[in-house]
Scaffold this active site. Structure first.
Site, PDB file in Angstrom:
ATOM      1  N   CYS A   1     -26.297  11.948  39.537  1.00 44.56           N
ATOM      2  CA  CYS A   1     -25.650  10.774  39.524  1.00 44.56           C
ATOM      3  C   CYS A   1     -24.186  10.610  38.937  1.00 44.56           C
ATOM      4  CB  CYS A   1     -26.445   9.575  39.141  1.00 44.56           C
ATOM      5  SG  CYS A   1     -28.194   9.581  39.260  1.00 44.56           S
TER       6      CYS A   1
ATOM      7  N   CYS B   1     -20.638  10.827  40.601  1.00 41.48           N
ATOM      8  CA  CYS B   1     -20.121   9.575  41.165  1.00 41.48           C
ATOM      9  C   CYS B   1     -19.862   8.610  39.868  1.00 41.48           C
ATOM     10  CB  CYS B   1     -20.875   8.979  42.535  1.00 41.48           C
ATOM     11  SG  CYS B   1     -20.576   9.651  43.759  1.00 41.48           S
ATOM     12  N   HIS B   2     -20.904   8.500  39.043  1.00 37.57           N
ATOM     13  CA  HIS B   2     -21.036   7.312  38.294  1.00 37.57           C
ATOM     14  C   HIS B   2     -20.210   7.457  36.831  1.00 37.57           C
ATOM     15  CE1 HIS B   2     -22.927   4.864  41.113  1.00 37.57           C
ATOM     16  NE2 HIS B   2     -23.784   5.768  41.364  1.00 37.57           N
TER      17      HIS B   2
ATOM     18  N   MET C   1     -24.495   4.963  48.827  1.00 37.42           N
ATOM     19  CA  MET C   1     -25.254   5.542  48.167  1.00 37.42           C
ATOM     20  C   MET C   1     -26.193   6.177  48.774  1.00 37.42           C
ATOM     21  SD  MET C   1     -27.048   5.262  44.314  1.00 37.42           S
ATOM     22  CE  MET C   1     -28.540   4.328  45.033  1.00 37.42           C
TER      23      MET C   1
ATOM     24  N   HIS D   1      -7.903  15.128  43.377  1.00 40.97           N
ATOM     25  CA  HIS D   1      -9.186  16.019  43.572  1.00 40.97           C
ATOM     26  C   HIS D   1      -8.602  17.483  43.602  1.00 40.97           C
ATOM     27  CE1 HIS D   1     -13.509  17.058  43.890  1.00 40.97           C
ATOM     28  NE2 HIS D   1     -13.073  17.759  44.907  1.00 40.97           N
TER      29      HIS D   1
ATOM     30  N   HIS E   1      -9.505  16.283  51.971  1.00 41.27           N
ATOM     31  CA  HIS E   1      -9.907  17.231  51.173  1.00 41.27           C
ATOM     32  C   HIS E   1      -9.449  18.496  51.832  1.00 41.27           C
ATOM     33  CE1 HIS E   1     -12.960  19.865  49.141  1.00 41.27           C
ATOM     34  NE2 HIS E   1     -13.604  18.877  48.464  1.00 41.27           N
TER      35      HIS E   1
HETATM   36 FE1  DHE Z   1     -15.604  21.853  44.628  1.00 42.61          FE
HETATM   37  C1  DHE Z   1     -12.306  23.313  44.238  1.00 42.61           C
HETATM   38  C2  DHE Z   1     -14.577  19.507  42.145  1.00 42.61           C
HETATM   39  C3  DHE Z   1     -18.337  19.923  44.997  1.00 42.61           C
HETATM   40  C4  DHE Z   1     -16.575  24.201  46.559  1.00 42.61           C
HETATM   41  N1  DHE Z   1     -13.841  21.422  43.401  1.00 42.61           N
HETATM   42  C5  DHE Z   1     -12.704  22.335  43.432  1.00 42.61           C
HETATM   43  C6  DHE Z   1     -11.900  21.730  42.578  1.00 42.61           C
HETATM   44  C7  DHE Z   1     -12.336  20.534  42.125  1.00 42.61           C
HETATM   45  C8  DHE Z   1     -13.850  20.621  42.515  1.00 42.61           C
HETATM   46  C9  DHE Z   1     -11.886  19.762  40.843  1.00 42.61           C
HETATM   47  C10 DHE Z   1     -10.308  22.241  42.311  1.00 42.61           C
HETATM   48  C11 DHE Z   1     -10.164  23.315  41.341  1.00 42.61           C
HETATM   49  C12 DHE Z   1      -8.824  23.865  41.017  1.00 42.61           C
HETATM   50  O1  DHE Z   1      -8.124  24.076  41.959  1.00 42.61           O
HETATM   51  O2  DHE Z   1      -8.623  24.090  40.008  1.00 42.61           O
HETATM   52  N2  DHE Z   1     -16.401  20.123  43.771  1.00 42.61           N
HETATM   53  C13 DHE Z   1     -15.727  19.191  42.734  1.00 42.61           C
HETATM   54  C14 DHE Z   1     -16.534  17.945  42.544  1.00 42.61           C
HETATM   55  O3  DHE Z   1     -16.457  17.448  41.529  1.00 42.61           O
HETATM   56  C15 DHE Z   1     -17.727  18.154  43.491  1.00 42.61           C
HETATM   57  C16 DHE Z   1     -17.226  16.984  44.636  1.00 42.61           C
HETATM   58  C17 DHE Z   1     -19.168  17.781  42.981  1.00 42.61           C
HETATM   59  C18 DHE Z   1     -19.424  18.548  41.991  1.00 42.61           C
HETATM   60  O4  DHE Z   1     -20.321  17.916  41.464  1.00 42.61           O
HETATM   61  O5  DHE Z   1     -19.194  19.478  41.786  1.00 42.61           O
HETATM   62  C19 DHE Z   1     -17.497  19.667  44.014  1.00 42.61           C
HETATM   63  N3  DHE Z   1     -17.204  22.022  45.680  1.00 42.61           N
HETATM   64  C20 DHE Z   1     -18.324  21.471  45.734  1.00 42.61           C
HETATM   65  C21 DHE Z   1     -19.333  21.902  46.628  1.00 42.61           C
HETATM   66  O6  DHE Z   1     -20.509  21.396  46.867  1.00 42.61           O
HETATM   67  C22 DHE Z   1     -18.859  22.939  47.197  1.00 42.61           C
HETATM   68  C23 DHE Z   1     -18.465  22.619  48.611  1.00 42.61           C
HETATM   69  C24 DHE Z   1     -19.605  24.365  47.278  1.00 42.61           C
HETATM   70  C25 DHE Z   1     -19.802  24.922  45.755  1.00 42.61           C
HETATM   71  O7  DHE Z   1     -19.485  26.018  45.722  1.00 42.61           O
HETATM   72  O8  DHE Z   1     -20.158  24.157  44.929  1.00 42.61           O
HETATM   73  C26 DHE Z   1     -17.677  23.041  46.486  1.00 42.61           C
HETATM   74  N4  DHE Z   1     -14.612  23.332  45.319  1.00 42.61           N
HETATM   75  C27 DHE Z   1     -15.293  24.209  46.034  1.00 42.61           C
HETATM   76  C28 DHE Z   1     -14.415  25.519  46.353  1.00 42.61           C
HETATM   77  C29 DHE Z   1     -13.259  25.254  45.752  1.00 42.61           C
HETATM   78  C30 DHE Z   1     -13.359  23.899  45.025  1.00 42.61           C
HETATM   79  C31 DHE Z   1     -14.858  26.611  47.237  1.00 42.61           C
HETATM   80  C32 DHE Z   1     -11.904  26.191  45.704  1.00 42.61           C
HETATM   81  C33 DHE Z   1     -10.990  25.936  46.842  1.00 42.61           C
HETATM   82  C34 DHE Z   1     -10.185  26.606  47.022  1.00 42.61           C
HETATM   83  O9  DHE Z   1      -9.817  27.442  48.184  1.00 42.61           O
HETATM   84  O10 DHE Z   1      -9.396  26.726  45.978  1.00 42.61           O
END
Ligand code: DHE
Length: 574
Positions: free
Chosen positions: A80, A83-84, A121, A360, A402
């Site tokens: 949770c 989001c929250h 949700m 983001h 995104h």
């Molecule tokens: Fe990410 C980048 C946050 C879920 C894969 N993700 C980022 C960035 C942030 C972020 C702030 C940028 C970082 C930077 O550039 O300094 N991601 C979040 C979340 O808050 C979120 C929505 C939920 C969570 O709790 O984490 C989330 N992200 C995911 C996934 O479920 C993904 C698809 C699979 C995984 O590996 O967890 C995922 N996020 C990625 C990837 C990047 C990323 C592969 C880097 C992308 C790039 O090419 O630079």
């Protein structure tokens, strides 16, 4: 007990929608299933749930044993908090404070948590994310005051810091024969590991233990060091010069984190690392060679627009400038972009830019002067001019952009452009990025391409390529989330070719995500991200022929998601 629909309306009338609103997620709530997008936003949980915290004894809250309260706390952080917010004061989802929750009461809350809301949700019980007993526990848990995870200052960071191999004990030259420029660091999300894969031979070089649900990799400017952060704030510094690359230092910079980068400006190469945290909301500078923490800066403060105090403004993406000794730090809930000058940490100079809320992920334009960052809950891409130190524009795009780092090319009609896909619709927004020579197109959506589905996470091209690849990894439809669109950059009026790469890899369950080019720009790699207990793969496409070149399968490749080619990541080629 009141009927479910009555309760849902009651809840909405009470104006406490529990999560993000989106047509896509509302659809999911309608059929009482969790949308993949809602699950993505809820995240994989973080380290805060594991820490010892104060247990509520609010007499107005329903009874809970200590064991139930602790389990509820863990579940809340896992499912949770994304989001929250950790403090339940509202982040991308609305506030869940004890007063209003106690008014709704346990029975109503159980229905809302179990079946989901029209506000987006997911139904946690109907989607098997929680058992009936867990839903009951959560309904009671959120009627108690939110426990605050511990703060984490320099003292705690220092205590967690482990210098496993001091600098003078490390090799003085590269001890392996790897073509380091073309290695790929691959996130193995659910095993808390990363795989280093040799981009030339496609062989796994090594698998290294990292933080929980490891998130991203960045490399030092020289290309020698690899930095990764787990969602639990555990950072690993890996020395790629060792015979087999190995972790040489670790540190915990917080209990919930997503971003890391290092100094790239001339004279500061490799010297300073920076990590951003969701909890506590802060960023920290470290010695780039050892991870020794140097200075912590809080991001708590006021939202840029309503100037309301926010206790938990999380640090989202951080990038390192090539043209100045600066990090670009994007603060999600306050909507501020900070240009932080790292040349004098004792007398820190920060330019605070009003951008848009819910910043983001993002990347540089091709000139590396402008940083483009998605404010996804505001359907906006904010553009910051890092040379002038000013906001260049807030560009309205589709529903929940995104981009990952986005994609740059020189468009035949519109000149230099940068593009993002969207979580909430099927479009790809192409934005003009050259205010000098193509002023009329700058910071406007000059093209809107049609992707094969919504739920797009990542998009990529390469300066040597004529293709643009886009995933739809969070599409609710299996066929679509397993497929990618490839557009011909020479003829963008032509529809994309759509191919199912999971099928090509012989994998039934899984989503296809995160295109990443090799250094030469003639191969593009995709992850086929299967369930934790089932097979996954990496599919390497020949960029020219658009045919599968290699499928990398190995039982050690557990849930591969992000892949980071060293050269392209250091040079910001995308
Ligand atoms: Fe990410 C980048 C946050 C879920 C894969 N993700 C980022 C960035 C942030 C972020 C702030 C940028 C970082 C930077 O550039 O300094 N991601 C979040 C979340 O808050 C979120 C929505 C939920 C969570 O709790 O984490 C989330 N992200 C995911 C996934 O479920 C993904 C698809 C699979 C995984 O590996 O967890 C995922 N996020 C990625 C990837 C990047 C990323 C592969 C880097 C992308 C790039 O090419 O630079």
């Amino acid at each position: 007990m009141k009927s479910k629909s009555m309760l849902t309306s009651l809840f909405m009338l009470a104006a406490i929608p529990l999560a993000i609103s989106s047509a896509f997620a509302a659809e999911a709530a309608k059929d009482h299933k969790a949308s993949p997008e809602a699950k993505y936003l809820a995240g994989a949980g973080a380290g805060a749930g594991k820490l010892e915290m104060y247990q509520s004894t609010d007499p107005n809250g329903p009874a809970m044993t200590k064991a139930e309260f602790d389990a509820g706390r863990q579940l809340y952080f896992d499912r949770c908090a994304g989001c929250h917010g950790v403090l339940r004061k509202g982040a991308t989802g609305k506030a869940l404070l004890p007063g209003p929750m106690q008014k709704l009461g346990t029975d109503s809350l159980k229905v809302l948590i179990g079946y989901g809301t029209a506000g987006g949700m997911p139904g946690f019980e109907t989607s098997n994310e929680m058992t009936a007993a867990e839903v009951d526990m959560m309904a009671r848990y959120i009627q108690h005051p939110a426990p605050t995870p511990p703060e984490w200052g320099l003292k705690e960071m220092k205590a967690s810091w482990k210098l496993l191999v001091p600098v003078d004990k490390r090799p003085t030259k590269q001890m392996n024969k790897l073509n380091l420029d073309n290695i790929f660091s691959v996130t193995l999300r659910d095993s808390g590991e990363l795989a280093i894969i040799d981009g030339d031979s496609k062989k796994i070089v090594t698998i290294l233990k990292t933080g929980f649900a490891v998130h991203i990799t960045r490399f030092s400017k020289s290309g020698r060091y690899l930095y990764t952060t787990g969602r639990d704030g555990l950072i690993n510094l890996i020395d790629l010069w060792m015979e087999t690359p190995q972790t040489v230092a670790t540190i915990r910079t917080g209990s919930d984190a997503r971003s890391i980068d290092t100094s790239k400006y001339k004279g500061f190469e490799d010297k300073i690392a920076i990590a951003g945290s969701y909890w506590p909301p802060a960023y920290v500078f470290m010695d780039g060679f050892t991870l020794e923490p140097k200075k912590v800066v809080s991001t708590r403060g006021y939202t840029y627009d309503e100037q309301e105090y926010h206790p938990e403004p999380r640090v989202a993406s951080i990038v390192s400038s090539h043209i100045k000794p600066e990090f670009v730090v994007n603060v999600k809930e306050t909507g501020k972009i900070l240009l932080v000058d790292y040349s004098d940490l004792k007398n820190l100079k920060t330019t605070e830019i009003e951008a848009e809320r819910f910043l983001h992920d993002g990347g540089w334009d091709s000139s590396k002067r402008y940083f483009m960052v998605a404010a996804n809950m505001r359907n906006t891409v904010s553009v910051v001019d890092t040379k002038a130190g000013k906001l260049a524009a807030n560009v309205k795009v589709g529903v929940k952009p995104h981009p990952g780092r986005g994609a740059n090319w020189n468009d035949k009609k519109f000149g230099p452009v940068w593009a993002t896909g969207h979580l909430g619709d099927e479009t790809v927004a192409v934005i003009g990025t050259d205010p000098d020579k193509h002023k009329a197109n700058a910071w406007k959506v000059v093209r809107s391409l049609k992707n094969h589905g919504n739920g797009s996470l990542f998009i990529k091209t390469h300066p040597k390529s004529k293709n643009l690849w886009v995933d739809a990894a969070l599409s609710p439809e299996t066929e679509l989330r397993q497929s990618v669109s490839v557009f011909d950059l020479n003829n963008l009026d032509k529809p994309a070719v759509v191919m199912n790469l999971a099928k090509e890899a012989g994998i039934a369950e899984g989503r296809v995500t995160h295109p990443e080019y090799n250094k030469a720009g003639d191969e593009v790699w995709f992850s086929v991200w299967g369930p934790k207990t089932k097979e996954s793969a990496i599919v390497v496409m020949d960029d020219k022929t658009r045919k599968v070149k290699t499928v990398i399968k190995d039982k050690r490749l557990v849930t591969p998601t992000g892949k980071f080619n060293l050269y392209n990541t250091v040079q910001d080629v995308y």
